[in-house]
Design a protein around this motif. Structure first.
Motif, PDB file in Angstrom:
ATOM      1  N   ARG A  21       0.902  -1.164   0.081  1.00  0.00           N
ATOM      2  CA  ARG A  21      -0.055   0.016  -0.081  1.00  0.00           C
ATOM      3  C   ARG A  21       0.924   1.128  -0.073  1.00  0.00           C
ATOM      4  N   LEU A  22       2.094   1.210   0.712  1.00  0.00           N
ATOM      5  CA  LEU A  22       2.949   2.296   0.670  1.00  0.00           C
ATOM      6  C   LEU A  22       3.629   2.588  -0.638  1.00  0.00           C
ATOM      7  N   LEU A  23       3.721   1.482  -1.550  1.00  0.00           N
ATOM      8  CA  LEU A  23       4.271   1.645  -2.738  1.00  0.00           C
ATOM      9  C   LEU A  23       3.226   2.384  -3.787  1.00  0.00           C
ATOM     10  N   ASP A  24       1.899   1.864  -3.472  1.00  0.00           N
ATOM     11  CA  ASP A  24       0.962   2.238  -4.324  1.00  0.00           C
ATOM     12  C   ASP A  24       0.741   3.833  -3.920  1.00  0.00           C
ATOM     13  N   LEU A  25       0.956   4.173  -2.780  1.00  0.00           N
ATOM     14  CA  LEU A  25       0.848   5.757  -2.440  1.00  0.00           C
ATOM     15  C   LEU A  25       1.960   6.468  -2.757  1.00  0.00           C
ATOM     16  N   LEU A  26       2.989   5.980  -2.823  1.00  0.00           N
ATOM     17  CA  LEU A  26       4.292   6.694  -3.299  1.00  0.00           C
ATOM     18  C   LEU A  26       4.215   7.016  -4.889  1.00  0.00           C
ATOM     19  N   LEU A  27       3.578   5.951  -5.461  1.00  0.00           N
ATOM     20  CA  LEU A  27       3.497   6.414  -7.074  1.00  0.00           C
ATOM     21  C   LEU A  27       2.285   7.162  -7.364  1.00  0.00           C
ATOM     22  N   TRP A  28       1.224   7.108  -6.410  1.00  0.00           N
ATOM     23  CA  TRP A  28       0.002   8.123  -6.654  1.00  0.00           C
ATOM     24  C   TRP A  28       0.298   9.556  -6.249  1.00  0.00           C
ATOM     25  N   LYS A  29       1.058   9.634  -4.920  1.00  0.00           N
ATOM     26  CA  LYS A  29       1.361  11.026  -4.478  1.00  0.00           C
ATOM     27  C   LYS A  29       2.403  11.699  -5.140  1.00  0.00           C
ATOM     28  N   TYR A  30       3.471  11.155  -5.399  1.00  0.00           N
ATOM     29  CA  TYR A  30       4.490  11.686  -5.810  1.00  0.00           C
ATOM     30  C   TYR A  30       5.111  11.389  -7.296  1.00  0.00           C
ATOM     31  N   GLY A  31       4.420  10.226  -7.949  1.00  0.00           N
ATOM     32  CA  GLY A  31       4.676   9.852  -9.132  1.00  0.00           C
ATOM     33  C   GLY A  31       6.111   9.120  -9.187  1.00  0.00           C
ATOM     34  N   ALA A  32       6.492   8.660  -8.094  1.00  0.00           N
ATOM     35  CA  ALA A  32       7.622   8.050  -7.858  1.00  0.00           C
ATOM     36  C   ALA A  32       8.087   7.007  -8.852  1.00  0.00           C
ATOM     37  N   ARG A  33       9.222   7.277  -9.680  1.00  0.00           N
ATOM     38  CA  ARG A  33       9.601   6.509 -10.909  1.00  0.00           C
ATOM     39  C   ARG A  33      10.443   5.192 -10.353  1.00  0.00           C
ATOM     40  N   HIS A  34      11.239   5.303  -9.377  1.00  0.00           N
ATOM     41  CA  HIS A  34      12.105   4.443  -8.689  1.00  0.00           C
ATOM     42  C   HIS A  34      11.866   4.373  -7.209  1.00  0.00           C
ATOM     43  N   VAL A  35      11.642   3.182  -6.393  1.00  0.00           N
ATOM     44  CA  VAL A  35      11.721   3.217  -5.270  1.00  0.00           C
ATOM     45  C   VAL A  35      12.807   2.218  -4.717  1.00  0.00           C
ATOM     46  N   LEU A  36      13.648   2.786  -3.962  1.00  0.00           N
ATOM     47  CA  LEU A  36      14.662   1.844  -2.946  1.00  0.00           C
ATOM     48  C   LEU A  36      14.225   1.388  -1.672  1.00  0.00           C
ATOM     49  N   LEU A  37      14.191   0.179  -1.463  1.00  0.00           N
ATOM     50  CA  LEU A  37      13.726  -0.354  -0.379  1.00  0.00           C
ATOM     51  C   LEU A  37      14.944  -0.726   0.505  1.00  0.00           C
ATOM     52  N   ALA A  38      15.127  -0.237   1.790  1.00  0.00           N
ATOM     53  CA  ALA A  38      16.286  -0.576   2.561  1.00  0.00           C
ATOM     54  C   ALA A  38      15.665  -1.904   3.266  1.00  0.00           C
ATOM     55  N   PRO A  39      16.639  -2.953   3.270  1.00  0.00           N
ATOM     56  CA  PRO A  39      16.050  -4.188   4.210  1.00  0.00           C
ATOM     57  C   PRO A  39      15.976  -3.798   5.572  1.00  0.00           C
ATOM     58  N   VAL A  40      15.165  -4.688   6.616  1.00  0.00           N
ATOM     59  CA  VAL A  40      15.395  -4.480   8.062  1.00  0.00           C
ATOM     60  C   VAL A  40      16.587  -4.907   8.435  1.00  0.00           C
ATOM     61  N   PRO A  41      17.231  -3.853   9.380  1.00  0.00           N
ATOM     62  CA  PRO A  41      18.685  -4.399   9.762  1.00  0.00           C
ATOM     63  C   PRO A  41      18.823  -5.658  10.334  1.00  0.00           C
ATOM     64  N   PRO A  42      19.883  -6.284  10.513  1.00  0.00           N
ATOM     65  CA  PRO A  42      20.063  -7.412  11.062  1.00  0.00           C
ATOM     66  C   PRO A  42      20.002  -7.179  12.747  1.00  0.00           C
ATOM     67  N   MET A  43      18.842  -7.393  13.219  1.00  0.00           N
ATOM     68  CA  MET A  43      18.571  -7.185  14.682  1.00  0.00           C
ATOM     69  C   MET A  43      19.309  -8.270  15.602  1.00  0.00           C
ATOM     70  N   HIS A  44      19.449  -9.247  14.840  1.00  0.00           N
ATOM     71  CA  HIS A  44      20.192 -10.450  16.013  1.00  0.00           C
ATOM     72  C   HIS A  44      21.675 -10.115  16.232  1.00  0.00           C
ATOM     73  N   LEU A  45      21.988  -8.918  15.728  1.00  0.00           N
ATOM     74  CA  LEU A  45      23.501  -8.514  15.818  1.00  0.00           C
ATOM     75  C   LEU A  45      23.578  -7.210  16.885  1.00  0.00           C
ATOM     76  N   PHE A  46      22.501  -6.683  17.120  1.00  0.00           N
ATOM     77  CA  PHE A  46      22.250  -5.430  17.951  1.00  0.00           C
ATOM     78  C   PHE A  46      22.825  -5.818  19.466  1.00  0.00           C
ATOM     79  N   PRO A  47      23.791  -5.235  19.848  1.00  0.00           N
ATOM     80  CA  PRO A  47      24.240  -5.333  21.129  1.00  0.00           C
ATOM     81  C   PRO A  47      23.432  -4.909  22.213  1.00  0.00           C
TER      82      PRO A  47
END
Length: 250
Positions: free
Chosen positions: A135-161
């Motif tokens: 839904r967020l991706l659809d919203l970005l296309l509709w709201k901003y006409g975003a041609r390209h969206v780069l998705l950052a992965p969720v960080p490796p929380m198993h390594l968080f001290p």
């Protein structure tokens, strides 16, 4: 079924550890500095960085050391970058969508999205998160006409001290499930790509809270993201002419 069983068996301990971590972990401020501007010379790139505390740059004192500042500085070597940062600590995906919906409509060529940690810690299932991200991706296309969206992965929380065991293991396991769902979502769409990075989280590379990136992690993240964004503009991929005529249902 296995996930439910794990939650039932570990729920009391995970709850206590979660409360403990919230109480003792220092709450770092968002860095100071501009959150929009124009930098560089060359072909015009309109860039939005969107998301939660990591997108906002928590973990360093100045935006120049954070993801957006370093990413813009990198891209400005080759592009005239009109950029904006729309991010805030503590936001989950639903709250990010609400922020997008409340902003003015304007065009962006590319959007970098960093969100998901607060959904992991908030108990949302990976399946429901994937639906929210769609839904967020659809919203970005509709709201901003975003041609390209780069998705950052969720960080490796198993390594968080900052996280004690077994909470670290449990949240790390959920983060991996979220990233599998995110990869599947990215494969199913033509308007986004999942960032491929191996961000280092070794001793001394995270912020003082043991949870957020330090400056060197932001540097690596910005460099990887800049390389991917350059590939979008030097070898553009057709988006298939897809048009969203109305905002997606919340």
């Amino acid at each position: 079924m296995r996930e439910v069983l794990i939650k039932i068996l570990l729920a009391p301990l995970l709850l206590l550890q979660g409360l403990y971590v919230r109480r003792i972990t220092p709450k770092l401020p968002e860095p100071s500095g501009e959150r929009s501007g124009v930098s560089g010379n060359g072909p015009h790139m309109r860039l939005l960085v969107l998301g939660d505390s990591a997108a906002a740059g928590v973990g360093v004192p100045e935006q120049a050391q954070a993801l957006t500042g370093q990413l813009v500085a990198n891209l400005a070597q080759d592009y005239r970058v009109s950029w904006k940062l729309l991010a805030q600590s503590g936001l989950d995906t639903a709250q990010v969508m609400a922020r997008v919906e409340s902003t003015a409509t304007e065009p962006f060529d590319a959007v970098l999205v960093s969100v998901g940690v607060n959904d992991v810690t908030g108990g949302l299932s990976a399946q429901d998160w994937a639906i929210a991200m769609h839904r967020l991706l659809d919203l970005l296309l509709w709201k901003y006409g975003a041609r390209h969206v780069l998705l950052a992965p969720v960080p490796p929380m198993h390594l968080f001290p900052a996280l004690p065991q077994p909470l670290r293991w449990y949240l790390g396991r959920r983060a991996k499930q979220f990233n599998l769902a995110l990869a599947q979502l990215a494969r199913s769409r033509m308007d986004c790509r999942l960032q491929q990075s191996n961000l280092s989280v070794r001793d001394g590379m995270l912020a003082a809270d043991g949870f957020h990136p330090g400056a060197s992690v932001y540097t690596q993240w910005a460099d990887d993201s800049a390389a991917t964004l350059r590939s979008f503009f030097t070898d553009p991929v057709s988006l298939g002419g897809r048009v969203v005529a109305a905002p997606p249902a919340a």
